[in-house]
Scaffold this motif. Structure first.
Motif, mmCIF file in Angstrom:
data_model
loop_
_atom_site.group_PDB
_atom_site.id
_atom_site.type_symbol
_atom_site.label_atom_id
_atom_site.label_comp_id
_atom_site.label_asym_id
_atom_site.label_seq_id
_atom_site.Cartn_x
_atom_site.Cartn_y
_atom_site.Cartn_z
ATOM 1 N N GLY A 250 1.194 -1.458 -0.191
ATOM 2 C CA GLY A 250 0.556 0.039 -0.026
ATOM 3 C C GLY A 250 0.657 1.366 0.239
ATOM 4 O O GLY A 250 1.970 0.971 0.210
ATOM 5 N N THR A 251 -0.020 2.284 -0.431
ATOM 6 C CA THR A 251 0.785 3.743 -0.499
ATOM 7 C C THR A 251 1.558 3.871 0.667
ATOM 8 O O THR A 251 2.566 4.976 1.180
ATOM 9 C CB THR A 251 0.599 4.698 -1.425
ATOM 10 N N ASP A 252 0.842 3.986 1.714
ATOM 11 C CA ASP A 252 0.618 4.020 3.050
ATOM 12 C C ASP A 252 1.775 3.098 4.059
ATOM 13 O O ASP A 252 1.866 3.745 4.913
ATOM 14 C CB ASP A 252 -0.216 4.986 4.065
ATOM 15 N N GLU A 253 2.311 2.290 3.142
ATOM 16 C CA GLU A 253 3.640 1.536 4.206
ATOM 17 C C GLU A 253 4.585 1.991 4.099
ATOM 18 O O GLU A 253 4.425 2.455 2.713
ATOM 19 C CB GLU A 253 3.432 0.009 3.737
ATOM 20 N N PRO A 254 5.538 2.142 4.855
ATOM 21 C CA PRO A 254 6.883 2.638 4.767
ATOM 22 C C PRO A 254 7.715 1.756 4.035
ATOM 23 O O PRO A 254 7.189 0.332 3.983
ATOM 24 C CB PRO A 254 7.725 2.577 6.674
ATOM 25 N N GLN A 255 8.467 2.170 3.417
ATOM 26 C CA GLN A 255 9.200 1.538 2.435
ATOM 27 C C GLN A 255 11.074 0.857 2.992
ATOM 28 O O GLN A 255 10.828 0.125 2.014
ATOM 29 C CB GLN A 255 9.679 2.808 1.405
ATOM 30 N N GLY A 256 10.691 1.548 3.872
ATOM 31 C CA GLY A 256 12.394 0.270 4.663
ATOM 32 C C GLY A 256 12.945 1.051 4.022
ATOM 33 O O GLY A 256 13.039 2.710 3.471
ATOM 34 N N ALA A 257 13.792 1.437 5.434
ATOM 35 C CA ALA A 257 14.828 2.281 5.905
ATOM 36 C C ALA A 257 16.202 1.589 5.142
ATOM 37 O O ALA A 257 16.620 0.705 4.720
ATOM 38 C CB ALA A 257 15.651 2.737 7.203
ATOM 39 N N THR A 258 17.236 3.146 5.024
ATOM 40 C CA THR A 258 18.569 2.630 3.644
ATOM 41 C C THR A 258 19.412 2.979 4.430
ATOM 42 O O THR A 258 19.289 3.828 5.393
ATOM 43 C CB THR A 258 18.204 3.382 2.577
ATOM 44 N N VAL A 259 20.049 2.505 4.553
ATOM 45 C CA VAL A 259 21.657 2.334 5.326
ATOM 46 C C VAL A 259 22.706 2.567 3.926
ATOM 47 O O VAL A 259 22.911 1.945 3.674
ATOM 48 C CB VAL A 259 22.656 1.284 6.044
ATOM 49 N N TYR A 260 23.634 4.251 3.462
ATOM 50 C CA TYR A 260 24.486 4.717 2.406
ATOM 51 C C TYR A 260 25.688 4.162 3.593
ATOM 52 O O TYR A 260 25.781 5.452 4.235
ATOM 53 C CB TYR A 260 24.032 5.799 2.425
ATOM 54 N N GLY B 172 23.415 3.176 14.140
ATOM 55 C CA GLY B 172 23.176 3.377 12.915
ATOM 56 C C GLY B 172 21.661 2.369 12.501
ATOM 57 O O GLY B 172 21.048 2.598 11.723
ATOM 58 N N PHE B 173 22.267 1.050 13.080
ATOM 59 C CA PHE B 173 21.322 0.158 12.410
ATOM 60 C C PHE B 173 20.305 -0.075 13.527
ATOM 61 O O PHE B 173 18.740 -0.408 13.008
ATOM 62 C CB PHE B 173 22.377 -1.103 12.683
ATOM 63 N N ARG B 174 20.413 0.704 14.585
ATOM 64 C CA ARG B 174 19.620 0.398 15.569
ATOM 65 C C ARG B 174 17.960 1.822 14.520
ATOM 66 O O ARG B 174 17.175 1.587 14.708
ATOM 67 C CB ARG B 174 19.708 0.757 16.820
ATOM 68 N N VAL C 37 20.164 6.025 7.149
ATOM 69 C CA VAL C 37 21.801 5.902 8.328
ATOM 70 C C VAL C 37 22.533 6.545 6.903
ATOM 71 O O VAL C 37 22.381 5.871 5.976
ATOM 72 C CB VAL C 37 21.487 5.150 8.993
ATOM 73 N N VAL C 38 23.529 7.412 7.119
ATOM 74 C CA VAL C 38 24.736 7.438 6.361
ATOM 75 C C VAL C 38 25.810 7.070 7.249
ATOM 76 O O VAL C 38 25.874 8.092 8.642
ATOM 77 C CB VAL C 38 25.208 8.964 5.971
ATOM 78 N N LEU C 39 26.664 6.429 6.395
ATOM 79 C CA LEU C 39 27.904 5.637 7.295
ATOM 80 C C LEU C 39 28.476 6.649 6.706
ATOM 81 O O LEU C 39 28.906 5.925 5.897
ATOM 82 C CB LEU C 39 27.796 4.241 7.501
ATOM 83 N N ASP C 40 29.110 7.544 7.087
ATOM 84 C CA ASP C 40 30.359 8.473 6.113
ATOM 85 C C ASP C 40 31.678 7.488 6.762
ATOM 86 O O ASP C 40 32.520 8.861 7.745
ATOM 87 C CB ASP C 40 29.674 9.929 6.028
ATOM 88 N N PHE C 41 32.024 6.518 6.177
ATOM 89 C CA PHE C 41 33.354 5.782 7.089
ATOM 90 C C PHE C 41 34.103 5.747 6.359
ATOM 91 O O PHE C 41 36.048 5.626 6.503
ATOM 92 C CB PHE C 41 32.814 4.343 7.694
#
Ligand code: ATP
Ligand code: MG
Length: 190
Positions: A2-12, A76-78, A86-90
């Motif tokens: 559904g359009t109102d479901e969360p898409q899930g997070a991205t870790v960059y 970050g994963f939490r 989340v952006v991991l600028d490592f």
């Protein structure tokens, strides 16, 4: 879905040598993707403000740096599990580092995306020199250091950039999480 479901997070996972533009890109994502930016350099400078230009190279500091990074990975994963990008600028010079974090992301149902910022040696020299001249506290990198780092750096391949299957964990490690907890001793097993 559904359009109102969360898409899930991205870790960059931001990959590149010093001066490649990682923090610049991370700050862009902070805004464009409403992401939580985790830049270990900021933490290291805040925790060890007295370090001179070469202080970060001491063995003790390298170990402390790894511990800071492990905690930032954990946080970050939490945050990603809570739905935040989340952006991991490592920098992530090593392909095993990227594989391990992609594996952890996948095991937690989080998307991981490798963002690679390539930089030519000449441009790297130019940028790091102008930064050294413009910003107090920045260190001047020698030609030998720049060359050595370029040789150590393992550029991501097209599979990694496309998010293809994660390679098998190196022998001697039960999972990529075990590998990651050795690389970053403060990162608990997932
Ligand atoms: N695409 C770009 N074109 C030109 N200059 C850039 C670009 N991206 C960043 N810079 C400049 O290059 C310098 C280094 O950028 P930045 O701090 O983002 O790199 P970094 O990869 O985070 O470096 P470090 O590894 O030392 O943290 C800065 O002065 C920045 O303004
Ligand atoms: Mg940076």
């Amino acid at each position: 879905m559904g359009t109102d479901e969360p898409q899930g997070a991205t870790v960059y996972l931001i990959v590149g040598l010093p001066g490649a533009g990682k923090t610049t890109r991370a700050k862009e994502l902070e805004v464009s993707a409403s992401a939580l930016r985790l830049t270990p350099d900021d933490w290291q400078m805040a925790i060890f403000p007295g370090d001179g230009p070469t202080g970060w190279q001491a063995a003790e500091r390298v170990d402390q740096r790894d511990r800071i990074e492990g905690q930032l990975v954990q946080v970050g994963f939490r945050a990603a599990a809570l739905g935040l990008n989340v952006v991991l600028d490592f920098g992530f010079w090593g392909r095993h580092e990227r594989a391990a974090l992609r594996w952890i992301a996948s095991s937690r149902g989080v998307r991981a995306e490798v963002i690679y910022l390539p930089i030519e040696a000449e441009e790297q020299r130019r940028r790091t020199t102008s930064r050294f001249e413009a910003e107090p506290g920045q260190f001047q990198l020698s030609d030998a250091e720049l060359k050595q780092w370029q040789q150590q750096f393992e550029a991501p391949d097209s599979d990694e950039l496309a998010g293809a299957a994660i390679p098998p964990v190196p022998p001697g490690h039960a999972t990529w999480s075990h590998w990651a907890s050795e690389r970053w001793p403060s990162l608990p097993l997932q």
